[in-house]
Design a protein around this motif. Structure first.
Motif, short mmCIF file in Angstrom:
data_model
loop_
_atom_site.label_atom_id
_atom_site.label_comp_id
_atom_site.label_asym_id
_atom_site.label_seq_id
_atom_site.Cartn_x
_atom_site.Cartn_y
_atom_site.Cartn_z
N ALA A 69 0.79 -1.23 0.07
CA ALA A 69 0.00 -0.10 0.11
C ALA A 69 0.80 1.21 0.00
O ALA A 69 2.03 1.27 0.44
N PRO A 70 0.44 2.50 -0.47
CA PRO A 70 1.07 3.67 -0.42
C PRO A 70 1.36 3.95 1.30
O PRO A 70 0.64 3.40 2.01
N ARG A 72 1.20 5.72 4.60
CA ARG A 72 0.20 6.41 5.35
C ARG A 72 0.53 7.32 6.48
O ARG A 72 -0.07 7.33 7.56
N PRO A 77 1.90 10.48 -0.74
CA PRO A 77 2.39 9.17 -0.96
C PRO A 77 2.89 8.73 -2.35
O PRO A 77 3.18 7.62 -2.88
N THR A 78 2.55 9.73 -3.32
CA THR A 78 2.43 9.43 -4.86
C THR A 78 3.92 8.83 -5.23
O THR A 78 4.35 7.80 -5.78
N PHE A 81 5.25 5.83 -3.75
CA PHE A 81 4.76 4.55 -4.09
C PHE A 81 5.20 4.21 -5.50
O PHE A 81 5.20 3.14 -5.91
N GLY A 105 -6.07 0.09 -6.27
CA GLY A 105 -7.20 1.06 -5.71
C GLY A 105 -8.54 1.11 -6.54
O GLY A 105 -8.47 0.58 -7.67
N TYR A 127 -9.14 9.54 1.93
CA TYR A 127 -8.70 8.73 0.92
C TYR A 127 -8.09 9.10 -0.37
O TYR A 127 -7.68 8.47 -1.29
N GLU A 130 -4.24 8.64 -1.14
CA GLU A 130 -3.87 7.09 -1.54
C GLU A 130 -4.59 6.99 -2.73
O GLU A 130 -3.94 6.11 -3.38
N ALA A 133 -2.09 8.42 -5.49
CA ALA A 133 -1.13 7.45 -5.58
C ALA A 133 -1.33 6.15 -6.43
O ALA A 133 -0.57 5.65 -7.34
N HIS A 134 -2.27 5.69 -6.35
CA HIS A 134 -2.82 4.12 -6.81
C HIS A 134 -2.84 4.45 -8.31
O HIS A 134 -2.67 3.93 -9.37
#
Length: 211
Positions: A69-70, A72, A77-78, A81, A105, A127, A130, A133-134
């Protein structure tokens, strides 16, 4: 099938490990702690951001899977990740493994053509980072990854629950039920994930899974 699974101790990763082991696959469960997520797997500690370590673990495998996961920790987080996914891809490639599966995601799934869920008014702020980032990771796979990858997006809501083996699979579309809810249990997500590992029905593509 010999599967090297990174992020194996999380909610989703542990259920993928359990599902794959139940089907008779050999699972190397990799995490930062090195704990065993389920009985019958080979657990080891490793940093997924180290391509050399990824390559060493992946050598001889049939597939590499990431349930990472990115970050947290409140930071953006981009980039971290993306760096993690690039390292995993590089290590997998260096090991000579072609098959690469990713726990993705739901935020980038489309609620209408060209309209992502994470861009809609009211998308939870908690959210958002995250989800972005996904989405950046998915774009990386689509534009700059030469492995036989598959990115598996869950429903908007995923949580521990029952393994029913009954769900729907699509591509970039957010799947909802008759009441407009988008849900999947982590157990049934794992069923769909291992199905795809075995069947390879979505090469170099994203797939979504929901009730």
């Amino acid at each position: 099938m010999r599967i090297v699974l990174f992020g194996a101790t999380g909610m989703v990763g542990s259920r993928i490990a359990a599902e794959a082991r139940q089907r008779g696959h050999q699972v190397i469960a990799v995490s930062r702690s090195g704990r065993s997520p389920v009985p019958g797997v080979t657990a080891t500690a490793a940093n997924a951001s180290d391509p050399a370590k990824v390559a060493a673990l992946a050598t001889g495998a049939d597939a590499v899977a990431s349930a990472c996961a990115p970050p947290r920790d409140g930071s953006d987080p981009t980039e971290p990740f993306l760096a993690l996914n690039r390292a995993l891809v590089r290590g997998t490639r260096d090991a000579g493994v072609r098959r690469f599966m990713v726990v993705g995601g739901a935020g980038s799934l489309e609620v209408a053509p060209g309209q992502a869920l994470c861009d809609q008014p009211g998308f939870p702020e908690a959210y958002a980072a995250e989800a972005l980032a996904h989405r950046a990771a998915l774009e990386y796979f689509r534009t700059d990854c030469d492995l036989d990858w598959t990115y598996v997006s869950p429903a908007a809501e995923i949580a521990p629950g029952e393994r029913t083996g009954r769900f729907r699979v699509d591509d970039d579309r957010l799947l909802t039920d008759a009441d407009g809810n988008s849900r999947i249990s982590a157990e049934d997500y794992a069923v769909a994930f291992v199905d795809e590992l075995e069947q390879g029905a979505h090469p170099r593509a994203r797939m979504s899974v929901a009730y």
